[in-house]
Design a protein around this motif. Sequence first.
Motif, mmCIF file in Angstrom:
data_model
loop_
_atom_site.group_PDB
_atom_site.id
_atom_site.type_symbol
_atom_site.label_atom_id
_atom_site.label_comp_id
_atom_site.label_asym_id
_atom_site.label_seq_id
_atom_site.Cartn_x
_atom_site.Cartn_y
_atom_site.Cartn_z
ATOM 1 N N SER B 175 103.842 -14.870 43.031
ATOM 2 C CA SER B 175 104.736 -14.479 41.937
ATOM 3 C C SER B 175 106.180 -14.884 42.215
ATOM 4 C CB SER B 175 104.696 -12.963 41.731
ATOM 5 O OG SER B 175 103.414 -12.570 41.352
ATOM 6 N N TRP B 177 110.311 -14.110 41.108
ATOM 7 C CA TRP B 177 111.179 -13.029 40.616
ATOM 8 C C TRP B 177 112.629 -13.472 40.677
ATOM 9 C CZ3 TRP B 177 108.466 -8.837 38.877
ATOM 10 C CH2 TRP B 177 107.165 -8.662 39.365
ATOM 11 N N TYR B 210 109.365 -15.714 35.487
ATOM 12 C CA TYR B 210 109.105 -14.425 36.153
ATOM 13 C C TYR B 210 109.059 -13.298 35.129
ATOM 14 C CZ TYR B 210 114.155 -15.436 36.223
ATOM 15 O OH TYR B 210 115.419 -15.855 35.892
#
Lengths: 388, 388
Positions: B175, B177, B210
């Motif tokens: 992921s 961010w 994100y």
Amino acid sequence: MTEFRVEINNLEDCLEKYIPKEELKEVKRILYGRSDDRLELPEETRKLAEKINLELKGYSIPAASEELRKPRIVRIGAIQNAIVLPTTDPFEKQRNAIHNKVSEIIKIASTANVNIVCMQECWPIPFGLCTMKKDPWCKFAEDAKTGPTTTLLKKLAKDYNMVIVSPIFEKDNDSYWNTVVVNSNRGNYIGKHRKNHIPRLDDCNELVYYPEGNTGHPVFETDFGRIAINICYGRHHPQNWMMFGLNGAEIVFNPCAVDSEASEPLWGIEARNAAVANSYFTVAVNRVGTEVYDHEFKSTDGTIHHNFGPLFGSSYVAAPNGHRTPGLSRNTDGLLITEVDLNLCRQVKDFWGFRMTQRLDVYAESIARASKADFKLQIIRENCQDQV
Amino acid sequence: MTEFRVEINNLEDCLEKYIPKEELKEVKRILYGRSDDRLELPEETRKLAEKINLELKGYSIPAASEELRKPRIVRIGAIQNAIVLPTTDPFEKQRNAIHNKVSEIIKIASTANVNIVCMQECWPIPFGLCTMKKDPWCKFAEDAKTGPTTTLLKKLAKDYNMVIVSPIFEKDNDSYWNTVVVNSNRGNYIGKHRKNHIPRLDDCNELVYYPEGNTGHPVFETDFGRIAINICYGRHHPQNWMMFGLNGAEIVFNPCAVDSEASEPLWGIEARNAAVANSYFTVAVNRVGTEVYDHEFKSTDGTIHHNFGPLFGSSYVAAPNGHRTPGLSRNTDGLLITEVDLNLCRQVKDFWGFRMTQRLDVYAESIARASKADFKLQIIRENCQDQV
């Protein structure tokens, strides 16, 4: 008593006086956006204003044209004024004098086809609530539906086909409230809203007079848009502004009675930030003049005196895109007429997308936690186990 | 590409150039409060800044002395800078060049005894996220704890006894961010926070990269006060600012990468309004320069181009009483050093009483209702039964 230290009647006039034209344009863009387009006002309006020494300003805040909607043009009037007679005169005489002056200003607004007008906080009376004395001020509270002020305004509203937003000191049976009445352009009482957040300052603890409002965050549907009112001290509370937005407001009025040095540097940012955060128009209205009382009371700096003020006026309109009009002066009666296209609200919503991105469910939950006595602050310390 | 239309590098310099001294004082008071007291900076600091053409400004925001607490003096540094190399250069070379420039600025800050420093959003990279292209930009994300940027800053933080607030593009397993890492003055990673509100604009839909942050509203306890970070677009959301305040923040940083004409008139009001509404200090930091990309992308006005910018800098600090420093310039690298007394937070809370008057329980309930699909707007119509 705090006197204005240098005679700047109006901030924008001062900028215009000294800064060369090209730079001025850029200074205004950075400070105010681009919304100081002058609005041409009728000759008659200008003459009538001149006759009573009323500062008159007109601006226009346009929106883009749309394929599926016509422009929704509304003229908003903001009225700021000093009281007329000494605060020691017989009260009915005082109120009549204010009623007469403001009726004349509303009439002048009507000659410029103003659709909605709003006065300052507790406009029919001196702001005697600053004195913390109940006698005589409580005696001057009036009924929202049937009192002399609403009775007067319902007639004017109908005569001029104008929505009139009227902040009063309300008496409802045995209770007092800081209230705003909305009168429709057909001369009907639409409803009222009561001040949600009550100051408890050194110099002004209004809880002595009335409790926190119990009317929620109503939005009034009028022929000229959906409007709401955030009364005075409520301007400091972003969540108060937010709920009027969530209930659908397109214009939120902020009638005030503010004098303190502590407030003036905040004046230009609070109502304007609310306009941006909620994609609606805001109309900040403040009193002018100095009100002298025969009883002593405390001021913000702890000194004892007889004066409330100088109240610094500077009423202005802010748009959903953050542009704003210049303000009225800091020390004279004035009428600010702003022509807006309400379509700008949705246009800005579609541009910025604050509603879509605001995560209300997250805040409903976190604010609920924060409102409890056992709220645990989310604090992260070096080498602690909460570290992520 | 939008060029600045008139060369105003700095709004305040322009006001100072043209407005006579006495009036200027009053203009500044109305616009900014009274907080532009200059802070004397060491000769060494000034010389080092001059050597690399770094704009250096120092201001002081004092508080009253108290009987039971000593002053809590903290020096805050805000760093704004342009990228160094073309965005087409080998990436590691680009990042190293930025690392080197900013390391030098942090060193300069240390010679003025700065305690906490904060850089702009995603500071180690060009803001390639504006291009909506994943390749190559996703490749340049890094681990919050062990990536090259945190590794560098932990060392600098320890060397200079400085808390370093570092906004990065984070990769965490699979992921991505938009994240800020807080490094303690002992050279330890304290924790991180992820951007809560993600823009979905015409020209910038960062959801491509994100999701919305999942770290709540953490406040980091440091040797120099309790700090939090509201990343870029979160500045538009008052409830985001509010939760950092409710969790105890005394300084909230707002690292940004903003260029659009739509944003500049809002820049001076959003972080400042948050400082007022929440009785804490805010530090608004923005990039400068124009970043040129080899792939085309859309801008706010729908045109296709290769440039992001000009980014308008103008980093500033606002205080709980609404006073603010002048901003850094709109177009050059700069270091703004502001000495504050954190005691001002509680002093202002005790003066205004916003916490006591904010009625969180009311809003927890009304925001919860507003977050549901079946939310019924509180609308009052003429002659309807909901009328009060």
